[in-house]
Design a protein around this motif. Structure first.
Motif, PDB file in Angstrom:
ATOM      1  N   GLU A  33      -0.546  20.616  25.313  1.00  0.00           N
ATOM      2  CA  GLU A  33       0.334  20.242  24.183  1.00  0.00           C
ATOM      3  C   GLU A  33       1.143  19.432  24.126  1.00  0.00           C
ATOM      4  O   GLU A  33       1.449  17.934  22.566  1.00  0.00           O
ATOM      5  CB  GLU A  33       1.894  21.485  23.979  1.00  0.00           C
ATOM      6  N   GLU A  34       1.854  18.582  25.433  1.00  0.00           N
ATOM      7  CA  GLU A  34       2.022  17.515  25.633  1.00  0.00           C
ATOM      8  C   GLU A  34       1.621  15.929  25.752  1.00  0.00           C
ATOM      9  O   GLU A  34       1.442  15.281  25.811  1.00  0.00           O
ATOM     10  CB  GLU A  34       3.358  17.210  26.313  1.00  0.00           C
ATOM     11  N   SER A  35      -0.335  16.230  25.530  1.00  0.00           N
ATOM     12  CA  SER A  35      -1.177  15.215  25.823  1.00  0.00           C
ATOM     13  C   SER A  35      -1.044  14.450  24.978  1.00  0.00           C
ATOM     14  O   SER A  35      -0.786  14.563  23.927  1.00  0.00           O
ATOM     15  CB  SER A  35      -2.675  15.989  26.387  1.00  0.00           C
ATOM     16  N   VAL A  36      -1.908  13.456  24.888  1.00  0.00           N
ATOM     17  CA  VAL A  36      -2.243  12.238  24.242  1.00  0.00           C
ATOM     18  C   VAL A  36      -3.336  12.341  22.833  1.00  0.00           C
ATOM     19  O   VAL A  36      -2.777  12.224  21.582  1.00  0.00           O
ATOM     20  CB  VAL A  36      -3.403  10.758  24.831  1.00  0.00           C
ATOM     21  N   ARG A  37      -4.256  13.559  23.194  1.00  0.00           N
ATOM     22  CA  ARG A  37      -4.345  14.479  21.845  1.00  0.00           C
ATOM     23  C   ARG A  37      -4.198  15.842  22.475  1.00  0.00           C
ATOM     24  O   ARG A  37      -4.588  16.471  22.658  1.00  0.00           O
ATOM     25  CB  ARG A  37      -6.437  14.002  21.968  1.00  0.00           C
ATOM     26  N   PRO A  38      -3.174  16.242  21.464  1.00  0.00           N
ATOM     27  CA  PRO A  38      -2.911  17.278  21.781  1.00  0.00           C
ATOM     28  C   PRO A  38      -3.462  19.207  21.363  1.00  0.00           C
ATOM     29  O   PRO A  38      -4.981  18.638  20.578  1.00  0.00           O
ATOM     30  CB  PRO A  38      -1.348  17.954  21.464  1.00  0.00           C
ATOM     31  N   PHE A  39      -3.842  19.508  21.925  1.00  0.00           N
ATOM     32  CA  PHE A  39      -4.884  21.138  21.908  1.00  0.00           C
ATOM     33  C   PHE A  39      -4.054  22.552  21.630  1.00  0.00           C
ATOM     34  O   PHE A  39      -3.223  21.859  23.519  1.00  0.00           O
ATOM     35  CB  PHE A  39      -6.237  20.922  22.182  1.00  0.00           C
ATOM     36  N   LYS A  40      -4.614  23.340  21.840  1.00  0.00           N
ATOM     37  CA  LYS A  40      -3.934  24.485  22.037  1.00  0.00           C
ATOM     38  C   LYS A  40      -5.036  24.657  23.016  1.00  0.00           C
ATOM     39  O   LYS A  40      -6.464  25.829  22.962  1.00  0.00           O
ATOM     40  CB  LYS A  40      -3.668  25.830  20.573  1.00  0.00           C
ATOM     41  N   VAL A  41      -4.232  26.042  24.199  1.00  0.00           N
ATOM     42  CA  VAL A  41      -5.399  26.039  25.213  1.00  0.00           C
ATOM     43  C   VAL A  41      -6.194  27.328  24.601  1.00  0.00           C
ATOM     44  O   VAL A  41      -5.546  28.568  24.696  1.00  0.00           O
ATOM     45  CB  VAL A  41      -4.826  25.735  26.587  1.00  0.00           C
ATOM     46  N   GLY A  42      -7.280  27.612  25.373  1.00  0.00           N
ATOM     47  CA  GLY A  42      -7.372  28.824  25.204  1.00  0.00           C
ATOM     48  C   GLY A  42      -8.195  29.690  26.460  1.00  0.00           C
ATOM     49  O   GLY A  42      -8.280  29.048  27.535  1.00  0.00           O
ATOM     50  N   VAL A  43      -8.051  30.851  26.484  1.00  0.00           N
ATOM     51  CA  VAL A  43      -7.900  31.917  27.060  1.00  0.00           C
ATOM     52  C   VAL A  43      -9.240  33.257  27.355  1.00  0.00           C
ATOM     53  O   VAL A  43      -9.654  33.273  27.041  1.00  0.00           O
ATOM     54  CB  VAL A  43      -6.820  32.670  27.971  1.00  0.00           C
ATOM     55  N   SER A  44     -10.289  32.464  28.296  1.00  0.00           N
ATOM     56  CA  SER A  44     -11.823  33.523  28.410  1.00  0.00           C
ATOM     57  C   SER A  44     -11.569  34.387  29.644  1.00  0.00           C
ATOM     58  O   SER A  44     -11.470  33.925  31.122  1.00  0.00           O
ATOM     59  CB  SER A  44     -12.666  33.512  27.420  1.00  0.00           C
ATOM     60  N   HIS A  45     -12.584  36.055  29.921  1.00  0.00           N
ATOM     61  CA  HIS A  45     -13.525  35.777  30.984  1.00  0.00           C
ATOM     62  C   HIS A  45     -14.339  34.742  30.941  1.00  0.00           C
ATOM     63  O   HIS A  45     -14.261  34.358  30.934  1.00  0.00           O
ATOM     64  CB  HIS A  45     -13.456  37.834  31.250  1.00  0.00           C
ATOM     65  N   PHE A  46     -13.998  34.862  32.544  1.00  0.00           N
ATOM     66  CA  PHE A  46     -15.199  33.944  33.514  1.00  0.00           C
ATOM     67  C   PHE A  46     -16.523  34.174  33.694  1.00  0.00           C
ATOM     68  O   PHE A  46     -16.707  35.866  33.254  1.00  0.00           O
ATOM     69  CB  PHE A  46     -15.090  33.892  34.899  1.00  0.00           C
ATOM     70  N   PRO A  47     -17.351  34.305  31.652  1.00  0.00           N
ATOM     71  CA  PRO A  47     -18.727  34.679  31.816  1.00  0.00           C
ATOM     72  C   PRO A  47     -19.441  35.401  32.882  1.00  0.00           C
ATOM     73  O   PRO A  47     -19.705  35.249  34.410  1.00  0.00           O
ATOM     74  CB  PRO A  47     -19.726  34.072  31.232  1.00  0.00           C
ATOM     75  N   LEU A  48     -20.114  36.961  32.870  1.00  0.00           N
ATOM     76  CA  LEU A  48     -20.963  37.567  33.712  1.00  0.00           C
ATOM     77  C   LEU A  48     -23.023  37.658  33.810  1.00  0.00           C
ATOM     78  O   LEU A  48     -22.679  37.054  32.294  1.00  0.00           O
ATOM     79  CB  LEU A  48     -20.620  38.652  33.936  1.00  0.00           C
ATOM     80  N   MET A  49     -23.054  37.735  34.601  1.00  0.00           N
ATOM     81  CA  MET A  49     -24.847  37.658  35.007  1.00  0.00           C
ATOM     82  C   MET A  49     -24.676  39.263  33.937  1.00  0.00           C
ATOM     83  O   MET A  49     -23.967  39.674  35.129  1.00  0.00           O
ATOM     84  CB  MET A  49     -24.895  37.502  36.160  1.00  0.00           C
ATOM     85  N   GLN A  50     -25.395  39.398  33.067  1.00  0.00           N
ATOM     86  CA  GLN A  50     -26.106  40.528  32.234  1.00  0.00           C
ATOM     87  C   GLN A  50     -27.414  41.108  33.192  1.00  0.00           C
ATOM     88  O   GLN A  50     -28.025  40.483  33.670  1.00  0.00           O
ATOM     89  CB  GLN A  50     -26.788  40.507  31.199  1.00  0.00           C
ATOM     90  N   PRO A  51     -26.825  43.112  33.637  1.00  0.00           N
ATOM     91  CA  PRO A  51     -27.979  43.102  34.138  1.00  0.00           C
ATOM     92  C   PRO A  51     -28.956  43.025  34.003  1.00  0.00           C
ATOM     93  O   PRO A  51     -30.396  43.073  34.364  1.00  0.00           O
ATOM     94  CB  PRO A  51     -27.836  45.127  33.993  1.00  0.00           C
ATOM     95  N   ASN A  52     -30.181  42.580  32.450  1.00  0.00           N
ATOM     96  CA  ASN A  52     -31.132  42.206  32.246  1.00  0.00           C
ATOM     97  C   ASN A  52     -31.880  41.225  32.369  1.00  0.00           C
ATOM     98  O   ASN A  52     -32.750  40.906  31.770  1.00  0.00           O
ATOM     99  CB  ASN A  52     -31.477  42.630  29.974  1.00  0.00           C
ATOM    100  N   ASP A  53     -30.986  40.305  32.709  1.00  0.00           N
ATOM    101  CA  ASP A  53     -31.244  39.044  33.067  1.00  0.00           C
ATOM    102  C   ASP A  53     -31.733  39.062  34.554  1.00  0.00           C
ATOM    103  O   ASP A  53     -32.807  40.100  35.713  1.00  0.00           O
ATOM    104  CB  ASP A  53     -30.193  38.770  34.023  1.00  0.00           C
ATOM    105  N   PRO A  54     -34.195  38.142  34.232  1.00  0.00           N
ATOM    106  CA  PRO A  54     -34.708  38.364  34.559  1.00  0.00           C
ATOM    107  C   PRO A  54     -34.592  37.589  36.087  1.00  0.00           C
ATOM    108  O   PRO A  54     -34.994  38.575  37.020  1.00  0.00           O
ATOM    109  CB  PRO A  54     -35.998  37.519  34.087  1.00  0.00           C
ATOM    110  N   GLU A  55     -33.760  37.090  36.523  1.00  0.00           N
ATOM    111  CA  GLU A  55     -33.748  36.717  37.796  1.00  0.00           C
ATOM    112  C   GLU A  55     -32.657  37.182  38.570  1.00  0.00           C
ATOM    113  O   GLU A  55     -32.745  36.953  39.686  1.00  0.00           O
ATOM    114  CB  GLU A  55     -33.058  34.435  37.778  1.00  0.00           C
ATOM    115  N   TYR A  56     -30.813  37.147  37.438  1.00  0.00           N
ATOM    116  CA  TYR A  56     -30.632  37.933  38.915  1.00  0.00           C
ATOM    117  C   TYR A  56     -29.899  39.178  38.314  1.00  0.00           C
ATOM    118  O   TYR A  56     -28.668  39.067  38.691  1.00  0.00           O
ATOM    119  CB  TYR A  56     -29.262  36.455  38.796  1.00  0.00           C
ATOM    120  N   GLY A  57     -30.248  39.718  37.561  1.00  0.00           N
ATOM    121  CA  GLY A  57     -29.938  41.016  37.326  1.00  0.00           C
ATOM    122  C   GLY A  57     -30.184  42.244  37.894  1.00  0.00           C
ATOM    123  O   GLY A  57     -28.920  42.715  37.629  1.00  0.00           O
TER     124      GLY A  57
END
Lengths: 388, 331
Positions: A163-187
């Motif tokens: 909020e106080e930076s030179v170019r202020p912005f609102k921080v978003g929050v999210s879960h860290f993405p997960l590998m999906q079970p249908n992934d051909p390599e890491y599923g």
């Protein structure tokens, strides 16, 4: 994980206009494969000063945080390591598992799991291994990076700084993405959102020397009350310990998950094995050795097979020695408690020391049983020629 | 002045004076000698720094001698030691240059210039260098890109790659060939291949304030008439350095060399700050003192760490004696 929603929107809008992705994003994709793809595309874009974007802000600290999300993908190893069926593969169990060949570093699933770390590390800024926690925060606040992985504890600081930076912005929050079970390599490694430790509180206590214990207790009750916990949580952005307390909106993504898979091995037997682990793993993450030659997952398997078990044996023997050396002290404590119990004149104190005596005897018996078990394992391994 | 034996009567007469120095002796004994003696004593024990203490004789030393990591750490310290000794040369040159400045005012100005950096905390310096090495925004990479130095380095690497296909001296050419890749910013602190380079480059241009001031103090004792006589004899700039200045500062050079060698074996603070307690990826810049720290605080083998300390002490003693023997100052 935190993100800069404005920058994410801006970059994905451009990418969508160029036809590289289907749509613009308001929040990070939750599929790790898609997230990787987006990061790769962003890494080719430049800002108005001609500098390339560093999609994930990161140093070693942030990499460790991401490890928490990916670390559970080795849950498969528990099948072969968890001897006492308590759903945890302790470092002792891991050691015995590797010693007996139940887990091998060149196992395909083990290699895939380590390769996934390499995939994440590839998306971090160049030289991330030499960057600190603050370097990463700077990248994020200066609009060089879209995402930053860190815990709820950094939320309030990031929010204020953004909020106080030179170019202020609102921080978003999210879960860290997960590998999906249908992934051909890491599923096959994707068993869902990982288990998170629900131990989010911090301990309070009233000491013996406290002048007004009633008032102190009252204050602690106020802090852990619904209202007090909500207020504390609002100020420090920490997960409330009181279930009835309402969580701040920003904390929803950090709500602990109590029912997912968790890490399948523990390779830190002690100082030596920890060092081997922490020296060899970065070679794979960075993909090169000190001569600049490429290091792949096969090299990692070879190095770990050569060095880890040797180091772990030293640590295992040292722990065994330490436990044995501590026995006289434990016996002294037990004897002292017994004497105190026998000499106590008041019933209240006799009962107190009786409990302490029983506890100390239990501790002593557990230690001797554990030493005997460990000795047996070492002798067996030595007889079978399994020790390196 | 030669010391005279003091009789008991004289000592009793000067008792008050002896009592004055007693606290000093006690503190030195307590805070300097006791920990050292205690360290040597505990090197013969299995000791976790707390409740476990068991005599093991020479076991710690035997284990140490058989540990390849420990000897690798000494190899690294040797390379750093040689580099650090070579890094003394710029300070000698700087001191001689300042000494030769004719204007008193300018000489004073330069002296002040060398004193000012001494005020900066070494921790701040390390952090400044960390920022200097930063791969994307760092000053070093910006300078290299801006001046075209990076292209030169990339060309050297490319040539080394070519040479390494035919001739690879101890893996040097293949290492050099892999160092600077076109289009990739060097990651000085983050990559194992750059770790040593970054550590040696650290402190560039290696004109340490302290050493320059030490050399200057010595050089100032040279009288003007010596230079005038040398000029009459037709001595060149280098002749004056070779035959007048260098022999006179050799004693200081020796002291500084001893300090540098001791620092190379003992110093660990900046390595830890730049690369962490494991000595970077693959433990590339692991030095003996770092090994000792890990044994003490990561592995809880305090007895072993004490043993390493004793070995380090002996090594420093040997190197110092070698140094004394090799660099003999002019009388």
């Amino acid at each position: 994980m935190y993100f800069n929603p404005e920058l994410l929107k801006e970059l994905t809008r451009k990418l969508a206009a160029e036809g590289k992705i289907e749509r613009e994003f308001n929040a990070p994709p939750q599929d790790l494969r898609e997230f990787f793809k987006l990061c790769d595309l962003m890494a080719q874009m430049k800002d108005e000063r001609g500098r390339v974007y560093l999609p994930i802000a990161g140093g070693t600290y942030q990499f460790q945080i991401m490890n928490n999300s990916i670390g559970a993908m080795n849950a498969f190893a528990q099948e072969s390591l968890d001897e006492n069926m308590d759903c945890w593969a302790s470092n002792d169990e891991t050691f015995v598992g590797v010693l007996k060949g139940r887990m091998k570093f060149d196992d395909k699933r083990v290699q895939k799991f380590m390769q996934l770390y390499r995939e994440v590390a590839k998306r971090l800024p160049p030289g991330w291994n030499g960057l600190s926690r603050d370097d990463a925060v700077m990248q994020f606040l200066q609009w060089r990076s879209v995402f930053i992985a860190t815990g709820s504890w950094d939320g309030m600081t990031l929010k204020k700084q953004a909020e106080e930076s030179v170019r202020p912005f609102k921080v978003g929050v999210s879960h860290f993405p997960l590998m999906q079970p249908n992934d051909p390599e890491y599923g096959e490694l994707a068993w869902g959102r990982p288990y998170e430790n629900p131990g989010v509180g911090f301990p309070f206590a009233i000491t013996k020397q406290c002048k007004y214990p009633d008032v102190a207790l009252d204050f602690l009750r106020f802090l852990s009350s619904v209202k007090g916990n909500e207020e504390l949580n609002r100020i420090i952005l920490w997960i409330p310990v009181n279930k009835a307390a309402q969580k701040a909106e920003e904390l929803k993504a950090f709500e602990p998950n109590y029912s997912g898979p968790h890490g399948g091995w523990s390779l830190n037997m002690g100082g030596k094995s920890q060092t081997v682990n922490e020296q060899i793993n970065p070679l794979l993450y960075l993909g090169e050795d000190s001569k600049g030659k490429p290091v792949n997952v096969d090299d990692w398997s070879r190095l770990m097979s050569e060095q880890w078990l040797k180091a772990a044996v030293i640590d295992y023997e040292q722990r065994d020695e330490t436990m044995r050396d501590q026995l006289p002290a434990k016996e002294s404590v037990s004897g002292l408690m017994r004497a105190k119990m026998m000499n106590a004149t008041e019933d209240q104190w006799r009962q107190y020391y009786r409990r302490r005596y029983i506890g100390s005897m239990g501790d002593l018996l557990n230690a001797t049983r554990e030493i005997a078990r460990r000795q047996r394992q070492l002798i067996e391994a030595r007889e079978k020629g399994e020790l390196p | 002045v030669k010391g005279q034996p003091v009789s008991l009567r004289a000592a009793r007469y000067h008792l008050q004076i002896y009592l004055f120095i007693l606290p000093c002796i006690l503190f030195i004994g307590l805070f300097m000698y006791y920990p050292v003696i205690n360290g040597v004593y505990h090197s013969f024990f299995t000791w976790n720094g707390g409740d476990v203490e068991r005599p093991v004789g020479m076991e710690n030393y035997k284990r140490l001698a058989a540990d390849p990591d420990f000897w690798r750490a000494f190899g690294n310290a040797a390379i750093l030691g040689i580099a650090n000794i070579l890094k003394m040369i710029p300070a000698i040159i700087a001191a001689v240059c300042v000494h030769r400045v004719k204007s008193e005012r300018m000489r004073f100005f330069y002296r002040v210039g060398f004193v000012v950096p001494m005020i900066v905390s070494s921790m701040v310096l390390v952090l400044l260098w960390k920022a200097f090495y930063e791969p994307t925004n760092g000053v070093l990479n910006s300078i290299l890109r801006g001046t075209g130095g990076m292209s030169v380095l990339e060309s050297i690497s490319s040539a080394a790659r070519g040479i390494s296909e035919y001739f690879d001296f101890l893996g040097f050419f293949s290492w050099l060939g892999n160092l600077f890749i076109e289009g990739q910013n060097p990651t000085w602190l983050g990559s194992p291949k750059f770790a040593f380079v970054a550590l040696i480059l650290w402190g560039f241009p290696w004109v340490g304030s302290f050493s320059v001031l030490v050399y200057l103090a010595c050089l100032d004792s040279i009288g003007k008439e010596i230079y005038e006589a040398a000029e009459v004899d037709g001595a060149s700039w280098f002749d004056k350095f070779r035959h007048i200045e260098l022999p006179l500062i050799l004693r200081q050079v020796r002291v500084m060399a001893i300090l540098v060698v001791m620092g190379s074996i003992n110093d660990v603070g900046h390595i830890m700050l730049l690369f962490g307690i494991n000595g970077g990826a693959g433990g590339v810049v692991q030095v003996p003192a770092l090994f000792m720290l890990r044994e003490a605080f990561q592995s809880q083998r305090m007895g072993m760490a004490c043993g390493i300390g004793v070995v380090l002490f002996l090594m420093i003693l040997i190197v110092t004696k070698l140094n004394e023997w090799l660099i003999k100052p002019a009388d």
